[in-house]
Design a protein around this motif. Structure first.
Motif, PDB file in Angstrom:
ATOM      1  N   ALA A   1       2.340   1.755  -3.425  1.00 12.03           N
ATOM      2  CA  ALA A   1       1.323   2.264  -4.357  1.00 12.03           C
ATOM      3  C   ALA A   1       1.072   3.751  -4.122  1.00 12.03           C
ATOM      4  O   ALA A   1       0.905   4.533  -5.090  1.00 12.03           O
ATOM      5  N   LYS A   2       1.050   4.167  -2.864  1.00 13.88           N
ATOM      6  CA  LYS A   2       0.824   5.574  -2.530  1.00 13.88           C
ATOM      7  C   LYS A   2       1.961   6.445  -3.052  1.00 13.88           C
ATOM      8  O   LYS A   2       1.734   7.548  -3.587  1.00 13.88           O
TER       9      LYS A   2
ATOM     10  N   ARG B   1       0.830  -1.214   0.000  1.00 17.62           N
ATOM     11  CA  ARG B   1       0.000   0.000   0.000  1.00 17.62           C
ATOM     12  C   ARG B   1       0.865   1.266   0.000  1.00 17.62           C
ATOM     13  O   ARG B   1       0.573   2.244  -0.689  1.00 17.62           O
TER      14      ARG B   1
ATOM     15  N   ARG C   1       3.875   5.795  -5.605  1.00 19.75           N
ATOM     16  CA  ARG C   1       3.786   5.889  -7.071  1.00 19.75           C
ATOM     17  C   ARG C   1       2.727   6.915  -7.497  1.00 19.75           C
ATOM     18  O   ARG C   1       2.878   7.595  -8.496  1.00 19.75           O
ATOM     19  N   GLU C   2       1.628   7.006  -6.717  1.00 17.61           N
ATOM     20  CA  GLU C   2       0.606   8.006  -7.022  1.00 17.61           C
ATOM     21  C   GLU C   2       1.184   9.428  -6.912  1.00 17.61           C
ATOM     22  O   GLU C   2       0.752  10.352  -7.598  1.00 17.61           O
ATOM     23  N   LEU C   3       2.178   9.588  -6.012  1.00 21.60           N
ATOM     24  CA  LEU C   3       2.827  10.884  -5.823  1.00 21.60           C
ATOM     25  C   LEU C   3       4.042  11.050  -6.725  1.00 21.60           C
ATOM     26  O   LEU C   3       4.823  11.983  -6.531  1.00 21.60           O
ATOM     27  N   ASN C   4       4.165  10.154  -7.734  1.00 17.27           N
ATOM     28  CA  ASN C   4       5.305  10.167  -8.658  1.00 17.27           C
ATOM     29  C   ASN C   4       6.651  10.088  -7.932  1.00 17.27           C
ATOM     30  O   ASN C   4       7.636  10.743  -8.297  1.00 17.27           O
TER      31      ASN C   4
ATOM     32  N   ASP D   1       9.554   7.440  -6.834  1.00 18.18           N
ATOM     33  CA  ASP D   1      10.052   6.062  -7.035  1.00 18.18           C
ATOM     34  C   ASP D   1      10.444   5.483  -5.695  1.00 18.18           C
ATOM     35  O   ASP D   1      11.403   5.957  -5.075  1.00 18.18           O
TER      36      ASP D   1
END
Length: 252
Positions: A240-241, A237, A243-246, A248
């Motif tokens: 994934a969070k 989780r 990655r949502e904030l760009n 790495d």
């Protein structure tokens, strides 16, 4: 050492009577030595160099009747030599004098403190044990050790017998459904060895405890697996969070 001159040709155990045809006077003469033997059958289950005879004749001369203790122990002999087992104990066949003899005094006194004591001393039996449940002022259990040809009374309860690696003593307990004073074997620290029933109870308790420990370990393993899975889900989780904030996650 034997003090008897033996004839040249000697009968075997199979050729000699296997009983003195005298019934025991009471149950204790069977149960007391029977309990001692039953304990040894568990305690020395892996040993094949001993014999505990119960109401078995000891032949010391082919022309004389056997001496028949209520119980006796012999070390350094074959546990059994065929499936028929021993009909009697023949000294010139065994070549080993028993190290321990037990007499249980019944209401019909059989000279346990006089003639029999002398007979066992003549045979060279190292320990002679006499038990009388009817005694009030003297010890009910007497253990004699053969020293310089004479039996010397040993003090205490239990009595440690280093040549045998066992102690013998008496205390109250339950055997065959009867609660009374019984004879038992003891270790060098004076700890009593359990009866067969007690062995079974102890093993049952150990089995239950082992099962409980296994179940507890299984529960702990399942809990650890759940915790690991939860940690993995949290990590996923978080990735994934990020990655949502760009961001790495591999560069953090």
């Amino acid at each position: 050492m034997l003090k008897y001159k033996l004839p040249k040709y000697l009968p075997s155990a199979e050729e000699l009577p296997d009983s003195d045809e005298q019934p025991v006077d009471n149950e204790l003469q069977e149960l007391l030595p029977g309990l001692l033997k039953a304990i040894l059958l568990i305690l020395w289950a892996e040993r094949m160099d001993w014999l505990f005879g119960v109401d078995m004749g000891i032949y010391y001369h082919p022309d004389q009747p056997p001496i028949v203790p209520d119980g006796f122990l012999s070390l350094g002999v074959e546990r059994f030599y065929d499936e028929e087992l021993r009909p009697s104990y023949v000294l010139w066949d065994e070549n080993v004098v028993p190290i321990f003899a037990l007499e249980v005094v019944s209401q019909n006194y059989r000279k346990e403190y006089t003639d029999k004591k002398d007979d066992y001393a003549d045979l060279g039996i190292l320990y002679y044990v006499v038990y009388s449940s009817r005694r009030r002022r003297k010890p009910r259990l007497e253990v004699y050790k053969l020293i310089d040809g004479e039996y010397v009374l040993q003090e205490g309860n239990p009595i440690w017998m280093p040549e045998i690696g066992l102690g013998i003593g008496c205390e109250r307990g339950n055997y065959s459904g009867v609660t009374r004073e019984w004879l038992y074997w003891y270790d060098e620290q004076g700890k009593r060895y359990p009866t067969p029933q007690e062995w079974i109870q102890q093993e049952s308790i150990r089995a239950i405890e082992a099962q409980q420990q296994a179940q507890q370990a299984q529960v702990q393993a399942q809990q650890a697996q759940v915790q690991a899975q939860q940690a993995q889900e949290r990590a996923e989780r978080l990735a994934a969070k990020l990655r949502e904030l760009n961001i790495d996650p591999d560069r953090i």
